[in-house]
Design a protein around this motif. Structure first.
Motif, PDB file in Angstrom:
ATOM      1  N   SER A   1       1.862  -2.311  -9.652  1.00 55.20           N
ATOM      2  CA  SER A   1       1.539  -1.895 -11.018  1.00 55.20           C
ATOM      3  C   SER A   1       2.795  -1.452 -11.750  1.00 55.20           C
ATOM      4  N   ILE A   2       2.765  -1.526 -13.055  1.00 52.07           N
ATOM      5  CA  ILE A   2       3.942  -1.259 -13.871  1.00 52.07           C
ATOM      6  C   ILE A   2       4.286   0.228 -13.924  1.00 52.07           C
ATOM      7  N   ASP A   3       3.279   1.086 -13.695  1.00 52.51           N
ATOM      8  CA  ASP A   3       3.502   2.531 -13.835  1.00 52.51           C
ATOM      9  C   ASP A   3       3.347   3.292 -12.523  1.00 52.51           C
ATOM     10  N   GLY A   4       3.235   2.583 -11.401  1.00 52.07           N
ATOM     11  CA  GLY A   4       3.116   3.247 -10.107  1.00 52.07           C
ATOM     12  C   GLY A   4       1.742   3.796  -9.805  1.00 52.07           C
ATOM     13  N   SER A   5       0.734   3.413 -10.610  1.00 52.82           N
ATOM     14  CA  SER A   5      -0.637   3.864 -10.369  1.00 52.82           C
ATOM     15  C   SER A   5      -1.343   2.936  -9.387  1.00 52.82           C
ATOM     16  N   ASN A   6      -2.284   3.500  -8.641  1.00 52.67           N
ATOM     17  CA  ASN A   6      -3.267   2.701  -7.922  1.00 52.67           C
ATOM     18  C   ASN A   6      -4.438   2.436  -8.858  1.00 52.67           C
ATOM     19  N   TYR A   7      -4.988   1.223  -8.811  1.00 50.48           N
ATOM     20  CA  TYR A   7      -6.119   0.863  -9.669  1.00 50.48           C
ATOM     21  C   TYR A   7      -7.228   0.213  -8.847  1.00 50.48           C
ATOM     22  N   ILE A   8      -8.468   0.605  -9.123  1.00 51.96           N
ATOM     23  CA  ILE A   8      -9.623  -0.185  -8.700  1.00 51.96           C
ATOM     24  C   ILE A   8     -10.485  -0.393  -9.938  1.00 51.96           C
TER      25      ILE A   8
END
Length: 471
Positions: A19-26
Motif C-alpha cells: 500500500s502507498i501509505d503503509g496501511s493494511n487493508y481488507i
C-alpha cells in the motif's frame, strides 16, 4: 438445506508494504440476490456483566453473547439474521465476513455442511468482539467450527496493524487460512482461491485439525506432487468462469495492467505483487468497477452478448461496500472504516474513525420506504438517478466522487493533526464528533448532487416534441 440471500461478494486485501501509505487493508462488496436490502452502520457499545444467549434467526445456532464493543453493519431487517458483516473492535482488530464460496461434491460427500452450524449471519457477531489479533480471529472461528460445524462454505478476512489473514471454510469442519504477505494483495470472488499450503510453515498458514488425514483417507487430492487447497476443495465450472474468475481477472488487471490473462482462466493466482503501490482510491476503484473500458462493461458500448457475458464487481444488488484501513500510527485513531452504501459505482466512500462512540444517526435510521434523511436511502436514490441517464450523468457523478475523495483526505489529515495531543475518552469523544461532521458533509453534498441531476434530468424526457418550422 436452507439457503440465505447473502451469497455474492467480492473481496480485496492489501498488505502494508503493497500500500502507498503503509496501511493494511481488507475490503469487500456485500451483495445480495435482491436490489433493495437496507443496511445500518453504527457502533455496538461494550456492556458490562451481560449474560445473554445469541440464537440465530437463520438456523437457530445458540451461543453466549460477548460484552466488548465494535463497529457493525447489520441488516435493517433482521428476520433472516443479524448479518453484521464487517467491523473493527476496541482492540483495533477488524474482520469482514463473508465471501461466499463453493466446495466440490467430492469433499462435501465426506464432510457435509451442518444445518445448525456457524453461518454468515452469525460469524461477525460471535467472533469480532472476542479477538485480540487477526491470527486469533482465525483460531477463534476455527474453534467455533470444530464445536458447531459450518453451515456454508465461506471466506473470512481478518486484520490488525501487523497482519492480514484470509480463512476459507470449505466443508462442515475443514478450512485453511493464509497470512497475506505484506508486499502482496489478493482479490477473491465467490470461489475458493487459496492454493498451495505449506504445512511446515505454521507462521504463515493455518488449517483445521486432521485436514491432511481427511484428504488422504478419502483419496481427494488430484495432484501428484502438491497439496493445493483450491484443487482439492474448490470448484472449476462454467459458472466459475462467467460469474467468479472474471472479477479476479479485472481486479488483477487494474493493479497489474502489464500482465495479460484470460478472464475465464482457472489458474489465476490468489496472491500477486502489484506493479505500483496501492492507494485507498485504487481499492475503491476495484469495488466500484464494472469492467470499465472493456467490451464487457454492461454500461459500455460492446455487443449485447459481451455486455452480459460476465458478472461485474459492482452490481445493483451491492448494498454495503466497505474498506477497513489500519494505519501505521499508534496515536489511537489509526483505524478507519470507509463506508459506501448502495452501488459504489455511483456513491462516495465515507471515512469514519472507529475509535468512537457513534457513527451518525443517518446511518442507523433506515425506514422501510425511501427517506433522504437515511444514508442508505440517500445513496440508493443517487444510484437510481445516475444509472437512469448514465451517459449524461456519468461525468458529473465522477466529479462529485472526486471532490468528496479529496475532501476526505483533507479531513483525515486535519483530524490527525488536531488529535495529536488527545487520548482516552477525550480522543474518543473528539473522533465521535468528527464522524458526525463527516457524515453531515457527505450527506449535504450528496443531496446537492442529487438535486442537480434531477434538475438536469427534466430536459431529458422522451416525451417532448418540437414543431417542424416547415409545417
Amino acid at each position: 438445506m436452507k439457503r440465505h440471500t447473502h451469497a455474492a461478494c467480492t473481496s480485496v486485501m492489501v498488505g502494508k508494504k503493497a500500500s502507498i501509505d503503509g496501511s493494511n487493508y481488507i475490503a469487500r462488496n456485500e451483495d445480495n440476490f435482491v436490489a433493495n436490502w437496507p443496511k445500518k452502520f453504527y457502533v455496538q457499545k461494550a456492556v458490562q456483566n451481560r449474560h445473554e444467549t445469541y440464537v440465530s434467526p437463520y438456523n437457530k445456532l445458540t451461543v453466549e453473547l460477548p460484552e466488548n464493543g465494535y463497529t457493525t453493519s447489520p441488516d435493517a431487517n433482521q428476520d433472516e439474521g443479524y448479518y453484521e458483516e464487517d467491523g473493527i473492535n476496541e482492540k483495533n482488530v477488524g474482520m469482514s465476513a463473508t465471501e461466499s464460496v463453493t466446495a466440490n461434491e467430492k469433499v462435501l460427500a465426506y464432510d457435509p455442511l451442518i444445518e445448525n452450524g456457524v453461518a454468515e449471519d452469525s460469524i461477525t457477531t460471535l467472533v469480532l468482539p472476542y479477538i485480540n489479533s487477526a491470527r486469533e480471529g482465525v483460531e477463534y472461528l476455527g474453534n467455533l467450527i470444530a464445536k458447531y460445524g459450518s453451515t456454508e462454505s465461506n471466506g473470512v478476512e481478518f486484520f490488525d496493524k501487523d497482519d492480514i489473514w484470509y480463512m476459507e471454510i470449505a466443508t462442515g469442519h475443514h478450512w485453511v487460512a493464509i497470512r497475506i504477505p505484506d508486499d502482496s494483495y489478493a482479490v477473491a470472488a465467490n470461489q475458493i482461491g487459496i492454493e498451495k499450503i505449506d504445512f511446515s510453515d505454521p507462521e504463515n498458514y493455518m488449517w483445521s485439525e486432521g485436514i491432511q488425514e481427511f484428504v488422504a483417507k478419502n483419496n481427494l487430492n488430484p495432484d501428484f506432487d502438491s497439496w493445493n487447497f483450491r484443487h482439492i476443495f474448490g470448484t472449476d465450472t462454467k459458472k466459475d468462469r462467467h460469474y467468479n474468475t472474471p472479477r479476479v481477472w479485472y481486479g488483477q488487471k487494474m493493479l497489474n495492467p502489464s500482465i495479460e490473462q484470460n478472464p475465464e482462466s482457472s489458474d489465476l493466482p490468489f496472491l500477486r505483487k502489484p506493479e505500483k503501490k496501492i492507494s485507498v482510491e485504487d481499492i475503491q476503484a476495484i469495488l466500484a468497477s464494472h469492467y470499465n473500458e472493456t467490451k464487457f462493461d454492461p454500461l459500455g458500448s460492446g455487443s449485447e452478448e459481451d455486455k452480459k457475458r460476465y458478472r461485474a464487481i459492482c452490481l445493483s444488488r451491492t448494498m454495503n461496500s466497505h474498506i477497513l484501513q489500519m494505519r501505521e500510527t499508534d496515536n489511537g485513531n489509526q483505524a478507519i472504516e470507509w463506508k459506501g452504501l448502495g452501488m459504489p459505482c455511483f456513491s462516495a466512500y465515507v471515512p469514519f474513525f472507529t475509535n468512537a462512540n457513534a457513527i451518525d444517526e443517518s446511518y442507523s435510521f433506515v425506514p422501510e420506504k425511501m427517506n433522504l434523511d437515511s444514508a442508505y436511502w440517500l445513496y440508493t436514490a443517487l444510484e437510481f438517478v445516475v444509472e437512469s441517464h448514465y451517459q449524461e450523468f456519468v461525468e458529473p457523478n465522477l466529479d462529485y466522487q472526486k471532490e468528496l475523495a479529496q475532501w476526505a483526505r483533507q479531513k483525515i489529515a486535519e483530524v490527525d493533526k488536531e488529535s495529536q495531543n488527545l487520548s482516552g475518552a477525550d480522543l474518543t469523544d473528539y473522533l465521535t464528533d468528527q464522524n458526525k461532521v463527516i457524515a453531515k458533509h457527505f450527506n449535504e453534498a450528496t443531496k446537492a448532487h442529487l438535486a442537480d441531476l434531477a434538475t438536469q434530468g427534466t430536459e431529458l424526457s422522451k416525451l417532448t416534441f418540437k414543431m417542424d418550422p416547415n409545417l
